[in-house]
Design a protein around this motif. Structure first.
Motif, PDB file in Angstrom:
ATOM      1  N   MET A  90       0.825  -1.203   0.000  1.00 11.65           N
ATOM      2  CA  MET A  90       0.000   0.000   0.000  1.00 11.65           C
ATOM      3  C   MET A  90       0.866   1.264   0.000  1.00 11.65           C
ATOM      4  N   ARG A  91       2.018   1.188   0.653  1.00 20.16           N
ATOM      5  CA  ARG A  91       2.864   2.366   0.792  1.00 20.16           C
ATOM      6  C   ARG A  91       3.814   2.551  -0.383  1.00 20.16           C
ATOM      7  N   ALA A  92       4.296   1.448  -0.963  1.00 20.10           N
ATOM      8  CA  ALA A  92       5.381   1.574  -1.933  1.00 20.10           C
ATOM      9  C   ALA A  92       5.130   0.896  -3.273  1.00 20.10           C
ATOM     10  N   ALA A  93       4.005   0.226  -3.464  1.00 17.55           N
ATOM     11  CA  ALA A  93       3.824  -0.546  -4.704  1.00 17.55           C
ATOM     12  C   ALA A  93       2.592  -0.134  -5.499  1.00 17.55           C
ATOM     13  N   LYS A  94       2.083   1.064  -5.277  1.00 19.06           N
ATOM     14  CA  LYS A  94       0.964   1.527  -6.083  1.00 19.06           C
ATOM     15  C   LYS A  94       1.450   1.803  -7.509  1.00 19.06           C
ATOM     16  N   PRO A  95       0.640   1.464  -8.510  1.00 17.54           N
ATOM     17  CA  PRO A  95       1.063   1.639  -9.915  1.00 17.54           C
ATOM     18  C   PRO A  95       1.549   3.042 -10.247  1.00 17.54           C
ATOM     19  N   ASP A  96       0.870   4.067  -9.752  1.00 20.56           N
ATOM     20  CA  ASP A  96       1.278   5.442 -10.058  1.00 20.56           C
ATOM     21  C   ASP A  96       2.651   5.763  -9.475  1.00 20.56           C
ATOM     22  N   LEU A  97       2.913   5.265  -8.274  1.00 22.47           N
ATOM     23  CA  LEU A  97       4.193   5.518  -7.622  1.00 22.47           C
ATOM     24  C   LEU A  97       5.331   4.833  -8.364  1.00 22.47           C
ATOM     25  N   ILE A  98       5.098   3.582  -8.747  1.00 22.86           N
ATOM     26  CA  ILE A  98       6.112   2.847  -9.507  1.00 22.86           C
ATOM     27  C   ILE A  98       6.327   3.504 -10.865  1.00 22.86           C
ATOM     28  N   TRP A 116      -2.955  -3.407  -6.522  1.00 22.75           N
ATOM     29  CA  TRP A 116      -4.143  -2.913  -7.210  1.00 22.75           C
ATOM     30  C   TRP A 116      -5.322  -2.650  -6.290  1.00 22.75           C
ATOM     31  N   GLY A 117      -5.282  -3.182  -5.114  1.00 26.40           N
ATOM     32  CA  GLY A 117      -6.384  -2.938  -4.195  1.00 26.40           C
ATOM     33  C   GLY A 117      -6.380  -3.935  -3.054  1.00 26.40           C
ATOM     34  N   SER A 118      -7.125  -3.621  -1.995  1.00 24.63           N
ATOM     35  CA  SER A 118      -7.235  -4.518  -0.847  1.00 24.63           C
ATOM     36  C   SER A 118      -8.491  -4.157  -0.069  1.00 24.63           C
ATOM     37  N   GLY A 119      -8.883  -5.041   0.818  1.00 23.51           N
ATOM     38  CA  GLY A 119     -10.065  -4.786   1.621  1.00 23.51           C
ATOM     39  C   GLY A 119     -10.408  -5.978   2.479  1.00 23.51           C
ATOM     40  N   PHE A 120     -11.677  -6.051   2.871  1.00 25.10           N
ATOM     41  CA  PHE A 120     -12.178  -7.138   3.707  1.00 25.10           C
ATOM     42  C   PHE A 120     -13.314  -7.838   2.974  1.00 25.10           C
ATOM     43  N   HIS A 121     -13.453  -9.107   3.278  1.00 24.80           N
ATOM     44  CA  HIS A 121     -14.565  -9.857   2.690  1.00 24.80           C
ATOM     45  C   HIS A 121     -15.214 -10.687   3.793  1.00 24.80           C
ATOM     46  N   GLU A 122     -16.496 -10.502   3.972  1.00 29.64           N
ATOM     47  CA  GLU A 122     -17.240 -11.209   4.999  1.00 29.64           C
ATOM     48  C   GLU A 122     -18.194 -12.209   4.365  1.00 29.64           C
ATOM     49  N   LYS A 123     -18.217 -13.385   4.936  1.00 33.10           N
ATOM     50  CA  LYS A 123     -19.132 -14.413   4.454  1.00 33.10           C
ATOM     51  C   LYS A 123     -19.320 -15.452   5.557  1.00 33.10           C
ATOM     52  N   GLY A 124     -20.553 -15.771   5.819  1.00 34.15           N
ATOM     53  CA  GLY A 124     -20.851 -16.762   6.846  1.00 34.15           C
ATOM     54  C   GLY A 124     -20.375 -16.353   8.227  1.00 34.15           C
ATOM     55  N   GLY A 125     -20.395 -15.052   8.497  1.00 35.72           N
ATOM     56  CA  GLY A 125     -19.980 -14.576   9.803  1.00 35.72           C
ATOM     57  C   GLY A 125     -18.485 -14.520  10.000  1.00 35.72           C
ATOM     58  N   LYS A 126     -17.701 -14.815   8.950  1.00 33.75           N
ATOM     59  CA  LYS A 126     -16.243 -14.789   9.041  1.00 33.75           C
ATOM     60  C   LYS A 126     -15.693 -13.664   8.172  1.00 33.75           C
ATOM     61  N   ARG A 127     -14.693 -12.963   8.677  1.00 35.11           N
ATOM     62  CA  ARG A 127     -14.120 -11.825   7.966  1.00 35.11           C
ATOM     63  C   ARG A 127     -12.669 -12.095   7.627  1.00 35.11           C
ATOM     64  N   ASP A 128     -12.317 -11.945   6.351  1.00 36.31           N
ATOM     65  CA  ASP A 128     -10.944 -12.140   5.883  1.00 36.31           C
ATOM     66  C   ASP A 128     -10.450 -10.881   5.194  1.00 36.31           C
ATOM     67  N   ARG A 129      -9.140 -10.749   5.137  1.00 36.81           N
ATOM     68  CA  ARG A 129      -8.520  -9.683   4.354  1.00 36.81           C
ATOM     69  C   ARG A 129      -8.184 -10.225   2.969  1.00 36.81           C
ATOM     70  N   PHE A 130      -8.086  -9.328   1.997  1.00 33.95           N
ATOM     71  CA  PHE A 130      -7.603  -9.734   0.681  1.00 33.95           C
ATOM     72  C   PHE A 130      -6.794  -8.601   0.061  1.00 33.95           C
ATOM     73  N   MET A 131      -5.930  -8.993  -0.846  1.00 36.35           N
ATOM     74  CA  MET A 131      -5.095  -8.040  -1.572  1.00 36.35           C
ATOM     75  C   MET A 131      -4.975  -8.486  -3.018  1.00 36.35           C
ATOM     76  N   VAL A 132      -5.045  -7.547  -3.943  1.00 33.81           N
ATOM     77  CA  VAL A 132      -4.945  -7.849  -5.371  1.00 33.81           C
ATOM     78  C   VAL A 132      -3.614  -7.318  -5.879  1.00 33.81           C
ATOM     79  N   MET A 133      -2.866  -8.163  -6.572  1.00 34.59           N
ATOM     80  CA  MET A 133      -1.542  -7.790  -7.065  1.00 34.59           C
ATOM     81  C   MET A 133      -1.317  -8.402  -8.446  1.00 34.59           C
ATOM     82  N   ASP A 134      -0.184  -8.065  -9.056  1.00 30.89           N
ATOM     83  CA  ASP A 134       0.164  -8.657 -10.355  1.00 30.89           C
ATOM     84  C   ASP A 134       0.282 -10.168 -10.248  1.00 30.89           C
ATOM     85  N   ARG A 135      -0.007 -10.832 -11.343  1.00 31.69           N
ATOM     86  CA  ARG A 135       0.147 -12.282 -11.398  1.00 31.69           C
ATOM     87  C   ARG A 135       1.594 -12.648 -11.701  1.00 31.69           C
ATOM     88  N   PHE A 136       2.102 -13.667 -11.003  1.00 28.20           N
ATOM     89  CA  PHE A 136       3.472 -14.125 -11.194  1.00 28.20           C
ATOM     90  C   PHE A 136       3.525 -15.336 -12.115  1.00 28.20           C
TER      91      PHE A 136
END
Length: 398
Positions: A90-98, A116-136
């Motif tokens: 989030m601090r150093a790998a944003k496309p505009d910064l690179i 490319w983005g990140s956030g939280f996803h809730e389903k079935g009463g459970k909350r997870d984090r996620f992050m979207v990045m380039d594919r390797f």
């Protein structure tokens, strides 16, 4: 944020290695990030010790995922180490910064995965984090092993130039990598001539060594030498950290002897000697002269009559340091006997061609294998002093 001190707290954060992974989601699951962008999951692409990796793309229509989809990494909400990794992106790998960094230096590529983005996803009463990045794509360790544990000299120098670009960027943003190795270097999924650094999971500020810019460059030097010669002197006792540390200290104190042990039957690449000497001369908090280090590697390319043509050729070559190498299949068979690539390279040609019946040769080599192949591990730590925990950022010079 994880605590900045208290080594015991760091250990507690890393302790649950067997913790349950994030929930599995079916293809088509839609996630919304903190910027209200929606991401559509594809099939699962793998998993690590702390999370699941999916193919993904921004949801613009009901079309199927494209072949060059992004990665979406989903992990548990309370995973502190991965939260630190997310903070780096989030601090150093944003496309505009690179992009701005590349434009200021007239670069056409920088091997830092874009966030490319990140956030939280809730389903079935459970909350997870996620992050979207380039594919390797595939990592360099698989390439290294598949190539008989040896890379051509031109390729090693080109990889070194790419790594210097990446490290300068990371260091300039007040981070150090602290876990440089081939398995953390991945080819781009869309362009096999581009290589990028994966920020290591669960390292970040949880380093087992005192991190520094000098340490990153020292490890990078060891990696390049390993890729050239096939094996480092301390690889016979990788399970003994004190032995590895002491061996690296001796090697740093006497670079000439270290390189002689790595290249016993061929000429020592002069650029590797100069590179290691330049790194050795750095103080712990010194800012490296990246341009000078690039010049050393570029001079190495000139020495073998090559240029950085931006194409990564993983084919076997003479490396500019000795007689022609045997073909890759034969090299692999010889190494299965426990011989190093250097021994193979230095053996008389007639001895390699003498057997008339291929089956007999294969059989002999197969039965001669003692089953004592060296562990498939890489040199990861520099000779920096060991500490329980350290902030993963170098100090800036005034």
């Amino acid at each position: 944020m994880p605590p900045k001190s208290k080594a015991d707290g760091a250990k507690k954060s890393r302790a649950p290695a067997k913790r349950k992974l994030a929930e599995e989601f079916p293809p088509g699951e839609v996630l919304m990030d903190n910027a209200k962008k929606k991401w559509k999951l594809g099939s699962a692409a793998g998993q690590g010790g702390f999370g699941l990796l999916y193919l993904g793309r921004i949801q613009k229509s009901c079309r199927k995922l494209s072949s060059n989809a992004l990665f979406c990494f989903i992990y548990q909400f309370d995973n502190g180490p991965l939260f630190s990794e997310l903070k780096f992106y989030m601090r150093a790998a944003k496309p505009d910064l690179i992009g701005a960094w590349m434009n200021s230096r007239k670069m056409d590529y920088l091997g830092v995965p874009k966030y490319w983005g990140s956030g939280f996803h809730e389903k079935g009463g459970k909350r997870d984090r996620f992050m979207v990045m380039d594919r390797f794509g595939v990592d360099l360790q698989k390439k290294f092993e598949g190539n008989g544990k040896k890379f051509p000299r031109k390729l090693v120098l080109q990889l070194g130039l790419r790594l210097l670009d990446i490290l300068e960027y990371i260091h300039d943003h007040e981070y150090v990598h602290a876990d440089i190795k081939a398995s953390n270097l991945l080819l781009s999924y869309t362009n096999p001539n581009q290589v990028c650094f994966k920020v290591p999971l669960c390292v970040g500020v949880y380093c087992i060594i005192a991190p520094s810019r000098r340490g990153d460059l020292e490890i990078m030097g060891y990696c390049m030498i390993q890729w050239l010669c096939g094996r480092l002197p301390w690889e016979d006792k990788l399970q003994d950290p004190l032995y590895v540390r002491d061996s690296k200290l001796r090697c740093r104190d006497n670079i000439d002897e270290f390189l002689k042990s790595c290249f016993p039957s061929e000429n020592i690449p002069e650029e590797m000697k100069k590179f290691m000497q330049e790194v050795k001369a750095l103080g712990y908090t010194d800012k490296p002269n990246y341009a000078k280090l690039r010049g050393i590697l570029q001079q190495g390319l000139k020495t073998i009559g090559a240029t950085d043509d931006k194409k990564l050729d993983f084919g076997v070559s003479t490396n500019g340091t000795g007689p022609p190498s045997v073909k890759t299949p034969k090299r692999k068979k010889v190494e299965e006997k426990g011989q190093s690539a250097d021994e193979t390279k230095g053996a008389p040609a007639k001895k390699r061609r003498a057997p008339q019946k291929k089956k007999e040769v294969n059989g002999a080599k197969k039965t001669a294998s003692p089953g004592k192949r060296p562990a498939k591990k890489e040199a990861q730590a520099s000779s920096e002093p060991a500490v329980k925990k350290s902030r993963g950022r170098p100090k800036k010079n005034s």
